[in-house]
Design an enzyme around this catalytic site. Sequence first.
Site: not given
Ligand code: G3P
Length: 222
Positions: A8, A10, A91, A139, A144, A178, A199-200
């Site tokens: 994602n 984002k 989401h 999630e 997150i 995470g 994502a991050s």
């Molecule tokens: O959709 C993926 C997400 O919300 C997780 O974000 O940055 O923790 O990988 P992250």
Amino acid sequence: MKPIIALNLKAYPESLGKRGLELCQIAAEVSLLSGVRIIAAPQAVDLREAALACPDVFAQHVDSAPQGACTGMLTAEAIRDAGAKGSLLNHSEHRLPENEIAKTIARLKEAGLESMLCAKDAEESGRLAKYEPTFIAVEPPELIGSGISVSTAKPEVVRSSVEAVASVNSTPVLCGAGVSNAEDVRKAIELGAAGVLLASAFVKAKDPKALLASMAEAAARF
Ligand code: G3P
């Protein structure tokens, strides 16, 4: 089913425009080399171009609105026309009421598109499974963006979500929040997840290709 990695992108500045397209290109290359399905969800404005760089792109959100006089809505037909294979939905950063979830999954199905329905916990995963999305992605919101993987910090969330959904139907359950490295991916799959949503760690990585390749290698072992 082979494990899946969903990315994602984002609305990060690091994933907008040219940089987002490069990330989608990386997803396509790593998928080809590893044989692992890698879905990239770019920013909506980049969707059409991203679909040229990567054969497996999803929208980050889609509305249930029909085509026509619906100003500002992103329809299922519009994302399909742009080349998307499906959409994320509900989401944590873009929650929907349950009736909207039901309508939107139905709209995506009508359009021949896949859906990846996000849920915050096992209870919600199990409750929403009846709408038969293509995938559910659990999630825990508090993890997150934390860099602390759900598969390490809250393995019980992954296990209990997989069980809750399995008691309803056979929708594959991914987990996210995470997820930061290959070990997090391995643990997630060992816990019964069909893959990961992240994502991050990917978007902000110094070397996103090396990171994704290591994750895909871990996933490909299963
Ligand atoms: O959709 C993926 C997400 O919300 C997780 O974000 O940055 O923790 O990988 P992250």
